[in-house]
Design a protein around this motif. Structure first.
Motif, PDB file in Angstrom:
ATOM      1  N   GLU A  38      36.506  46.121  28.937  1.00  0.00           N
ATOM      2  CA  GLU A  38      37.454  46.973  29.669  1.00  0.00           C
ATOM      3  C   GLU A  38      38.639  47.341  28.792  1.00  0.00           C
ATOM      4  OE1 GLU A  38      36.327  45.676  34.188  1.00  0.00           O
ATOM      5  OE2 GLU A  38      38.343  45.242  33.471  1.00  0.00           O
ATOM      6  N   HIS A  44      34.449  39.839  30.672  1.00  0.00           N
ATOM      7  CA  HIS A  44      34.250  41.222  31.122  1.00  0.00           C
ATOM      8  C   HIS A  44      35.495  42.071  30.850  1.00  0.00           C
ATOM      9  CE1 HIS A  44      34.779  43.417  35.197  1.00  0.00           C
ATOM     10  NE2 HIS A  44      35.973  43.038  34.824  1.00  0.00           N
ATOM     11  N   ASN A  45      36.642  41.427  30.677  1.00  0.00           N
ATOM     12  CA  ASN A  45      37.863  42.176  30.352  1.00  0.00           C
ATOM     13  C   ASN A  45      37.833  42.754  28.937  1.00  0.00           C
ATOM     14  OD1 ASN A  45      39.187  41.948  32.760  1.00  0.00           O
ATOM     15  ND2 ASN A  45      40.430  40.182  32.169  1.00  0.00           N
ATOM     16  N   HIS A  61      42.630  47.498  39.617  1.00  0.00           N
ATOM     17  CA  HIS A  61      41.420  46.702  39.796  1.00  0.00           C
ATOM     18  C   HIS A  61      41.647  45.251  39.350  1.00  0.00           C
ATOM     19  CE1 HIS A  61      39.745  46.257  35.755  1.00  0.00           C
ATOM     20  NE2 HIS A  61      38.706  45.665  36.287  1.00  0.00           N
ATOM     21  N   GLU A  64      40.689  41.304  40.773  1.00  0.00           N
ATOM     22  CA  GLU A  64      40.116  40.242  39.948  1.00  0.00           C
ATOM     23  C   GLU A  64      41.002  38.999  39.949  1.00  0.00           C
ATOM     24  OE1 GLU A  64      37.403  43.110  37.144  1.00  0.00           O
ATOM     25  OE2 GLU A  64      39.276  42.340  36.326  1.00  0.00           O
TER      26      GLU A  64
END
Ligand SMILES: [Zn+2]
Length: 247
Positions: free
Chosen positions: A149, A145-146, A116, A120
């Motif tokens: 994750e 946002h990482n 994914h 990105e």
């Protein structure tokens, strides 16, 4: 394409997004032991974070191209089923300190998260094609946002025996496609842009499969289903709020 953005700027921005992923492992410097119940709830937390990430990938892709996003999801589903089957057939290779079923799970989550990141990275490159301020905005959004994750990845790896530093390293590894893909995507922006929704959908399809096939069953092992469900939904809320707070 604006000429004031240099390749160097794009590369550094995408490298920073990758490094941010490693921050997700850091909470584990303070948490050393895990009861079975907490382990289950950690899995539920990872599941919620991954579901929210899938949701944001899908909504990002469907803004321009809902059908391409859907096609990507179908490809992602097929790919993850084939990979899972391939890993099971060949036996589980050892991943760092992990082995057996843990290694299979780790390999799948690392594979999906890495996959994914390609999408990105293309997102970063394509956005810089639209100008430096857009590029910086998208890079910052992806970097932030990482972090959750990286947390989701660490929640899977660390309780199963991996050290915090190695988990941070693997988290960063899953984001290395970001600096690698950002450059070609920036240079060939018109060629890459149409593929972006497919990549986003692909990652979402694979991630959703992973949540329900691997992570939730683990979560339900040592915690009641209502606590697991509550944790999943709250994790989704948190990630969603987090992402919209930075927009
Ligand atoms: Zn992501």
């Amino acid at each position: 394409m604006s000429v004031d953005v240099t390749l160097w700027v794009v590369f550094v921005a995408a490298l920073i997004t990758a490094l941010a992923t490693g921050l997700g492992a850091l909470p584990f410097l303070f948490v050393k032991t895990f009861s079975a119940r907490w382990l289950s709830l950690f899995n539920a937390l990872a599941a919620g974070l991954m579901l929210a990430a899938s949701h944001s990938l899908v909504s990002e892709g469907s803004r321009d191209a809902p059908w391409l996003t859907l096609a990507g999801m179908a490809i992602g589903l097929a790919l993850v089923i084939i990979s899972d089957w391939g890993i099971q057939r060949r036996g589980s290779p050892d991943v760092s300190e992990l082995n057996g079923a843990n290694a299979r799970k780790a390999l799948l989550i690392l594979g999906i998260m890495t996959m994914h990141s390609f999408a990105e990275g293309v997102g970063v490159g394509v956005s810089y094609g639209g100008g430096e301020s857009l590029g910086m905005f998208i890079s910052a959004a992806i970097a932030i946002h990482n972090i959750p994750e990286g947390l989701a990845i660490s929640l899977i790896l660390i309780p199963r025996g991996m050290s915090v530093m190695k988990a941070a390293g693997w988290s960063i590894f899953t984001s290395l496609p970001q600096p690698l893909m950002a450059i070609p995507a920036f240079v060939f922006v018109t060629w890459f842009a149409p593929f972006l929704p497919i990549g986003l959908g692909l990652a979402a399809g694979a991630m959703m499969w992973m949540v329900f096939s691997e992570i939730l069953p683990d979560a339900l092992e040592n915690a009641p289903s209502s606590s697991v469900a509550t944790t999943v939904v709250l994790a989704f809320f948190a990630m969603y709020a987090f992402q919209h707070a930075i927009h």
